[in-house]
Motif scaffolding. Structure first.
Motif, short mmCIF file in Angstrom:
data_model
loop_
_atom_site.label_atom_id
_atom_site.label_comp_id
_atom_site.label_asym_id
_atom_site.label_seq_id
_atom_site.Cartn_x
_atom_site.Cartn_y
_atom_site.Cartn_z
N HIS A 80 0.24 -60.66 33.51
CA HIS A 80 -0.35 -60.16 32.30
C HIS A 80 -1.78 -60.22 31.96
O HIS A 80 -2.05 -59.57 31.16
CB HIS A 80 0.57 -60.47 31.12
CG HIS A 80 2.03 -60.06 30.97
ND1 HIS A 80 2.89 -60.49 31.89
CD2 HIS A 80 2.30 -59.04 30.15
CE1 HIS A 80 4.27 -59.86 31.26
NE2 HIS A 80 3.69 -59.09 30.29
N GLU A 83 -5.36 -55.96 34.16
CA GLU A 83 -5.37 -54.69 33.68
C GLU A 83 -4.59 -53.76 34.18
O GLU A 83 -5.04 -52.95 35.06
CB GLU A 83 -6.97 -54.28 33.28
CG GLU A 83 -7.69 -55.10 32.29
CD GLU A 83 -8.85 -54.74 32.00
OE1 GLU A 83 -9.26 -53.48 32.50
OE2 GLU A 83 -10.00 -55.53 31.22
N LEU A 84 -3.31 -53.87 34.31
CA LEU A 84 -2.56 -52.98 35.11
C LEU A 84 -2.18 -51.56 34.28
O LEU A 84 -2.26 -51.52 33.18
CB LEU A 84 -0.99 -53.87 35.34
CG LEU A 84 -1.11 -54.75 35.97
CD1 LEU A 84 0.27 -55.61 35.97
CD2 LEU A 84 -1.48 -54.63 37.44
N LEU A 86 -0.14 -48.54 32.47
CA LEU A 86 0.73 -48.80 31.33
C LEU A 86 2.11 -48.59 31.96
O LEU A 86 2.99 -49.63 31.55
CB LEU A 86 0.49 -47.61 30.49
CG LEU A 86 1.64 -47.66 29.28
CD1 LEU A 86 1.48 -48.81 28.47
CD2 LEU A 86 1.29 -46.50 28.37
N TRP A 88 3.03 -50.21 34.73
CA TRP A 88 3.39 -51.38 35.31
C TRP A 88 3.54 -52.66 34.35
O TRP A 88 4.23 -53.19 34.37
CB TRP A 88 2.16 -51.81 36.51
CG TRP A 88 2.56 -51.03 37.67
CD1 TRP A 88 1.80 -49.74 38.23
CD2 TRP A 88 3.41 -51.23 38.79
NE1 TRP A 88 2.17 -49.47 39.21
CE2 TRP A 88 3.13 -50.32 39.67
CE3 TRP A 88 4.57 -52.25 38.74
CZ2 TRP A 88 3.97 -50.16 40.92
CZ3 TRP A 88 5.34 -52.20 40.04
CH2 TRP A 88 5.03 -51.18 41.26
N GLU A 89 2.73 -52.24 33.24
CA GLU A 89 2.74 -53.37 32.15
C GLU A 89 4.22 -53.33 31.59
O GLU A 89 4.94 -54.26 31.08
CB GLU A 89 1.75 -53.14 31.17
CG GLU A 89 0.58 -53.50 31.54
CD GLU A 89 -0.72 -53.46 30.33
OE1 GLU A 89 -0.37 -52.97 29.43
OE2 GLU A 89 -1.80 -53.58 30.71
N THR A 90 4.79 -52.04 31.35
CA THR A 90 6.16 -52.01 30.94
C THR A 90 7.22 -52.38 31.67
O THR A 90 8.13 -53.13 31.01
CB THR A 90 6.42 -50.19 30.58
OG1 THR A 90 5.24 -49.89 29.67
CG2 THR A 90 7.83 -50.00 30.01
N LEU A 92 6.74 -54.88 33.91
CA LEU A 92 6.47 -56.31 33.56
C LEU A 92 7.25 -57.03 32.46
O LEU A 92 7.88 -57.98 32.76
CB LEU A 92 5.28 -56.67 33.70
CG LEU A 92 4.36 -56.73 35.01
CD1 LEU A 92 2.96 -57.06 34.95
CD2 LEU A 92 5.08 -57.59 36.01
N ASP A 93 7.02 -56.22 31.26
CA ASP A 93 7.67 -56.57 29.96
C ASP A 93 9.29 -56.46 30.37
O ASP A 93 10.00 -57.64 29.98
CB ASP A 93 7.27 -55.53 29.03
CG ASP A 93 5.83 -55.92 28.69
OD1 ASP A 93 5.34 -56.81 28.91
OD2 ASP A 93 5.49 -54.77 28.09
N SER A 96 10.30 -59.58 32.63
CA SER A 96 10.25 -60.64 31.99
C SER A 96 11.21 -61.07 30.89
O SER A 96 11.89 -62.00 30.82
CB SER A 96 8.79 -60.89 30.96
OG SER A 96 7.96 -60.88 31.87
#
Length: 378
Positions: A80, A83-84, A86, A88-90, A92-93, A96
């Motif tokens: 986290h 600075e991935l 958007l 990939w951040e979603t 990862l969320d 998690s």
């Protein structure tokens, strides 16, 4: 070297940032792992000093934490910081949330298992236990609810519309219920046994032609050890359709027995017999005399009826006392010359005079008969 790390990229991110994220993940893993170990040691010391069961349960639940979960959470927290994109951040969320949700479900599932184990283990304890049927059924319901909520929550978190999914599950559930209605009937019968508690493990029951002790109450069947030794397996639904006699819950046993006395016994002696019976019963412990009466005139005997109570449910003790009472009465009746009666029948036959008028044994009879025959011929 720093320039090379800065020049090399993965998903548009320099390698030194990936190494930085890996370092952060390692630090987070060490911190979380040590916190987990310290918490277990602290709770273990508290559990040894206290008599409450709650801290023991919390300790066992925490011991069920998987190290893989700690490792995955550490990696996700480390990623986290990057600075991935958007997308990939979603993702990862979502991952998690799934990891944390699974670990929480594992904790709750373990807690339900510990609760069910403690309640079922209490069957052999000094205090009365909760019925194992209701414990087993509730544990299954709780576990199904935990994992069902987790599944629906995960689906909702990843963006799937669960409304149609839940509706389809309802329709499918109705179809499955119709297909396995007999099994569900036994399941609800076991739940009724657990809630209403007509009997528990160890109780001696009688229904129909079956008599025995309850060995196990399952989700579908109940196992009974009969007095002849074999195990009888009966479905819970069929069992509840019968009238059940639970002798384990009998506080005292009421005994009624009759005996017959010969009609030749004098009335004065008849009047003394109830007192003799009372002395016989009250001479033993665990008995309470109720009554003894000259009941009726039988076909071949004078019938006496006696009622008394045994203040224990032990069947063997009941038979020992009844045998002792019978022997006492035999001795007393023998001493008072009172005879027990047995089935007899007396035939009163009137005296019959022999009729020799038609035998032809004397002359006059023969002549009279001959004359009558001659008159008949004319």
């Amino acid at each position: 070297m720093p320039d090379w790390l800065a020049a090399q990229t993965l998903l548009g991110i320099p390698l030194y940032e990936w190494l930085y994220a890996a370092l952060i993940s390692a630090v987070i893993y060490l911190v979380l792992y040590n916190l987990w170990q310290i918490s277990i040691k602290k709770l273990s010391g508290i559990a040894q000093r206290t008599a409450t069961r709650l801290d023991d349960v919390v300790l066992e639940v925490l011991q069920g934490t998987h190290q893989l979960t700690i490792l995955l959470l550490s990696l996700l927290f480390g990623l986290h910081v990057l600075e991935l994109p958007l997308k990939w951040e979603t993702r990862l969320d979502h991952v998690s949330f799934i990891v944390i949700g699974i670990q929480v479900a594992v904790w709750l599932n373990r807690g339900v298992g510990i609760w069910a184990r403690d309640h079922i283990a209490a069957i052999n304890g000094p205090t009365p236990a909760v019925n194992p049927v209701i414990t087993s059924v509730l544990s299954w319901i709780f576990r199904i609810a935990i994992w069902s909520v987790l599944l629906l929550t995960i689906l909702a978190n990843v963006g799937i519309n669960i409304t149609a999914f839940v509706a389809s599950l309802g329709v499918g559930g109705v179809a499955v219920a119709l297909a396995v209605q007999n099994i569900l009937g036994d399941l609800f019968a076991s739940l009724a046994i657990g809630l209403d508690k007509p009997f528990e493990v160890g109780d001696f029951i009688v229904f129909g032609e079956v008599a025995g002790a309850i060995e196990r109450v399952g989700l579908k069947t109940t196992r009974i050890r009969s007095i002849s030794g074999e195990q009888i397996i009966c479905s819970n639904t069929e069992l509840l359709k019968n009238t059940i006699h639970n002798y384990k819950r009998m506080e005292e046993r009421r005994v009624v027995f009759n005996f017959n006395v010969n009609y030749a016994t004098p009335p004065d002696m008849i009047a003394q017999i109830p007192g003799i019976v009372r002395q016989a019963i009250e001479s033993f412990d665990n008995t309470r005399f109720d009554r003894s009466h000259f009941k009726e005139f039988g076909a071949s005997a004078l019938v006496f009826e006696t009622v008394y109570f045994i203040t224990t449910t032990d069947f063997n003790l009941f038979m020992d006392i009844q045998q002792a009472v019978n022997l006492y009465l035999m001795k007393e009746f023998h001493a008072h010359k009172v005879l027990f009666a047995f089935n007899t029948m007396t035939l009163n036959v009137p005296d019959l005079q022999p009729d020799n008028s038609h035998t032809g044994l004397n002359g006059s009879s023969g002549e009279s008969t001959t004359g009558k025959r001659q008159q008949a011929k004319h």
